[in-house]
Design a protein around this motif. Sequence first.
Motif, PDB file in Angstrom:
ATOM      1  N   CYS A  74      37.565   9.377 -25.936  1.00 13.63           N
ATOM      2  CA  CYS A  74      36.249   9.460 -25.290  1.00 13.63           C
ATOM      3  C   CYS A  74      35.188   9.301 -26.663  1.00 13.63           C
ATOM      4  CB  CYS A  74      36.269  10.802 -24.682  1.00 13.63           C
ATOM      5  SG  CYS A  74      34.410  11.315 -24.260  1.00 13.63           S
ATOM      6  N   ILE A  75      34.061   8.760 -26.509  1.00 15.97           N
ATOM      7  CA  ILE A  75      32.974   8.805 -27.768  1.00 15.97           C
ATOM      8  C   ILE A  75      31.849   9.660 -27.227  1.00 15.97           C
ATOM      9  CG2 ILE A  75      33.776   6.675 -28.745  1.00 15.97           C
ATOM     10  CD1 ILE A  75      31.344   5.512 -27.170  1.00 15.97           C
ATOM     11  N   ARG A  76      32.170  10.727 -26.148  1.00 10.61           N
ATOM     12  CA  ARG A  76      30.978  11.621 -25.717  1.00 10.61           C
ATOM     13  C   ARG A  76      29.660  10.891 -25.610  1.00 10.61           C
ATOM     14  NH1 ARG A  76      35.357  14.051 -25.344  1.00 10.61           N
ATOM     15  NH2 ARG A  76      35.928  15.676 -26.673  1.00 10.61           N
ATOM     16  N   CYS A  77      29.794   9.790 -25.019  1.00 14.88           N
ATOM     17  CA  CYS A  77      28.382   9.166 -24.712  1.00 14.88           C
ATOM     18  C   CYS A  77      27.726   9.743 -23.567  1.00 14.88           C
ATOM     19  CB  CYS A  77      28.792   7.730 -24.347  1.00 14.88           C
ATOM     20  SG  CYS A  77      29.494   7.343 -22.976  1.00 14.88           S
ATOM     21  N   GLY A  78      28.445  10.501 -22.692  1.00 11.31           N
ATOM     22  CA  GLY A  78      27.888  11.014 -21.375  1.00 11.31           C
ATOM     23  C   GLY A  78      27.541  10.260 -20.291  1.00 11.31           C
ATOM     24  N   ALA A  79      27.895   8.888 -20.587  1.00  8.89           N
ATOM     25  CA  ALA A  79      27.634   8.079 -19.330  1.00  8.89           C
ATOM     26  C   ALA A  79      28.357   8.337 -18.006  1.00  8.89           C
ATOM     27  CB  ALA A  79      28.201   6.609 -19.682  1.00  8.89           C
ATOM     28  N   CYS A  80      29.576   8.810 -18.212  1.00 12.48           N
ATOM     29  CA  CYS A  80      30.422   9.221 -16.827  1.00 12.48           C
ATOM     30  C   CYS A  80      29.681  10.371 -16.158  1.00 12.48           C
ATOM     31  CB  CYS A  80      31.957   9.583 -17.238  1.00 12.48           C
ATOM     32  SG  CYS A  80      32.174  10.818 -18.325  1.00 12.48           S
ATOM     33  N   ILE A 133      38.357   4.542 -20.325  1.00  7.84           N
ATOM     34  CA  ILE A 133      39.163   5.735 -20.031  1.00  7.84           C
ATOM     35  C   ILE A 133      39.425   5.656 -18.541  1.00  7.84           C
ATOM     36  CG2 ILE A 133      39.541   7.900 -20.178  1.00  7.84           C
ATOM     37  CD1 ILE A 133      37.865   8.301 -22.462  1.00  7.84           C
ATOM     38  N   ILE A 142      34.752  13.482 -17.550  1.00  3.16           N
ATOM     39  CA  ILE A 142      35.528  13.631 -18.599  1.00  3.16           C
ATOM     40  C   ILE A 142      35.919  15.166 -18.926  1.00  3.16           C
ATOM     41  CG2 ILE A 142      33.835  13.755 -20.527  1.00  3.16           C
ATOM     42  CD1 ILE A 142      36.826  12.337 -21.128  1.00  3.16           C
ATOM     43  N   CYS A 197      32.557   3.570 -18.156  1.00  4.13           N
ATOM     44  CA  CYS A 197      33.105   4.304 -19.520  1.00  4.13           C
ATOM     45  C   CYS A 197      33.146   3.216 -20.442  1.00  4.13           C
ATOM     46  CB  CYS A 197      34.674   4.924 -19.469  1.00  4.13           C
ATOM     47  SG  CYS A 197      35.199   5.477 -20.919  1.00  4.13           S
ATOM     48  N   PRO A 198      32.629   3.254 -21.672  1.00  7.03           N
ATOM     49  CA  PRO A 198      32.738   2.041 -22.495  1.00  7.03           C
ATOM     50  C   PRO A 198      33.831   1.857 -23.259  1.00  7.03           C
ATOM     51  CG  PRO A 198      31.330   3.785 -23.424  1.00  7.03           C
ATOM     52  CD  PRO A 198      31.793   4.282 -21.958  1.00  7.03           C
ATOM     53  N   VAL A 199      34.909   2.865 -23.191  1.00  6.09           N
ATOM     54  CA  VAL A 199      35.829   2.708 -23.751  1.00  6.09           C
ATOM     55  C   VAL A 199      37.261   2.690 -22.960  1.00  6.09           C
ATOM     56  CG1 VAL A 199      35.708   3.619 -26.168  1.00  6.09           C
ATOM     57  CG2 VAL A 199      36.135   5.327 -24.341  1.00  6.09           C
ATOM     58  N   ILE A 222      26.238  16.861 -22.308  1.00  7.41           N
ATOM     59  CA  ILE A 222      26.645  16.391 -23.681  1.00  7.41           C
ATOM     60  C   ILE A 222      25.694  15.677 -24.592  1.00  7.41           C
ATOM     61  CG2 ILE A 222      29.298  16.900 -23.343  1.00  7.41           C
ATOM     62  CD1 ILE A 222      29.830  14.219 -23.145  1.00  7.41           C
ATOM     63  N   LEU A 262      39.257   7.341 -15.945  1.00  6.90           N
ATOM     64  CA  LEU A 262      39.096   8.713 -15.529  1.00  6.90           C
ATOM     65  C   LEU A 262      39.446   9.175 -14.166  1.00  6.90           C
ATOM     66  CD1 LEU A 262      35.608   8.757 -17.251  1.00  6.90           C
ATOM     67  CD2 LEU A 262      37.290  10.520 -18.020  1.00  6.90           C
TER      68      LEU A 262
HETATM   69  S1  SF4 Z   1      31.941   7.375 -20.373  1.00  2.00           S
HETATM   70 FE1  SF4 Z   1      34.008   7.283 -21.392  1.00  2.00          FE
HETATM   71  S2  SF4 Z   1      33.272   7.847 -23.556  1.00  2.00           S
HETATM   72 FE2  SF4 Z   1      31.519   8.101 -22.292  1.00  2.00          FE
HETATM   73  S3  SF4 Z   1      31.583  10.660 -22.087  1.00  2.00           S
HETATM   74 FE3  SF4 Z   1      32.636   9.515 -20.371  1.00  2.00          FE
HETATM   75  S4  SF4 Z   1      34.868   9.553 -20.876  1.00  2.00           S
HETATM   76 FE4  SF4 Z   1      33.793   9.751 -22.757  1.00  2.00          FE
END
Ligand code: SF4
Length: 464
Positions: free
Chosen positions: A311-317, A375, A340, A371-373, A151, A377
């Motif tokens: 989710c802010i779609r950062c792709g970290a996960c 979640i 995610i 995850c920065p927010v 992403i 997961l």
């Molecule tokens: S780490 Fe969290 S915010 Fe970032 S894509 Fe995954 S679920 Fe979304």
Amino acid sequence: MSTFASQFTKQAQRMTRDLRHRRLIRTALRNYEVVRDQRRAAFQDWPAARQAAAETKWEAINHLDRHLVEFADQLAARGTKVHWASTGTQARDIILGIVREKKARSIIKSKAMTSEEIHLNEALEQAGFEVVESDLGEFIVQLRHEPPYHIVFPAMHLTRGEISELFARELKSAPTNEPEELTMIARRVLRKKYITADIGITGANFAVAETGMISITENEGNARLTAALPKVMISLLGIEKILPRLEDLALFLPMLAVSGTGQPLTCYNTLYGGPRQPGEADGPEEFHVVLLDNRRTELLADAEQRDALHCIRCGACLNVCPIFRNVGGYTYGTTYSGPIGSVITPHLRGLQDWKHLSAASSLCGACTETCPVKIDLHHHLLQNRRNAARQKPSFFERLAHRAFAVIANRPALWSIGKKLGRLAQPLQRLIQGTVLDPARAWTKTRDLPPLAKESFKDWWRKRS
Ligand code: SF4
């Protein structure tokens, strides 16, 4: 019949054996965690920042009805046309309608995962319009007729050599191994497209309710050109992109950059609040915002997993997930891959077809931790497994359970079954994994442990 689950299994088996692919992904993410941690350390208190971000998104999503109306009203007050799309089809029809009305010929686009979700490019191309992706990674995968691999890093699975060959074939450029030269080749092609495009389509990273503005964060300046040069701008965004206040960006912009790419802040951060106003030097003459639901409100109704909309779609996960790093982005067969994607796809596209993704996890919790927010997961993956188990079982599952109940409730039958099982096991070992093995779906990936030579009951009887 090939199902999404069987395609996933086949592709996962293929990719985990592909050592070159695994090496490529490892190399691409080699320094990610080190750099990300250095940037996190620049926050005064990273855990407190995560908590604040989680609470802000909680407020945004739990009062989505109010914030969305505020966002749309503010935009409309400055002359933006706001469209509400319940489904992907509706969103496509709205955008096609605008493109046809404007008699557009060519369209330039910046990165938007929502457009991948609704297969917008295919719809526009089928209707006879030229669409060009302007983000470098997206431009590369578009030339290969592929969706984005990740992403945030759409072309992370390709080497410079492969990109050079692609450009030489498709753009007739001279082969080169230099990233700068490759970028310049794409730049020369794209500059002409910006100038001739009639319509620019963008996504959005955040939607600020208080001011009615969309925030786009990027590193190449391509989204700015996409928004500024064509006469008409269309932004397609999921309804979950809402942030309540403008000041929330002070937290979310660095947080997205740190978690996504390990940068302190992305190079270009722009706010769009409407079409060009009197006295302004640039900007589109017409601005449309398409707000996409596409089953997000169904997820909103699920109190247990509603926070997946944070989710802010950062792709970290994805970057830290051992499954993603081994099977790769395309194996998932979905727009949103990794942890995610495995959580939300069963909600967005149906649990029955996508329940297998909940098993694409070691439940190590690395995703939740990064995850920065905040979640949750890996617990959501467990909840999806539970929800899948609660679904009506298939005919064969029902038959197997009934047969088991009949045998397990009759000691004599159970005893015969055990004896037959012990007799049949040597034969089963001979045919294990072949088409003759009735338990091959199980034994392909697991051992069928040998039955004990003597049952506990027999042993007990002998003892007494
Ligand atoms: S780490 Fe969290 S915010 Fe970032 S894509 Fe995954 S679920 Fe979304």
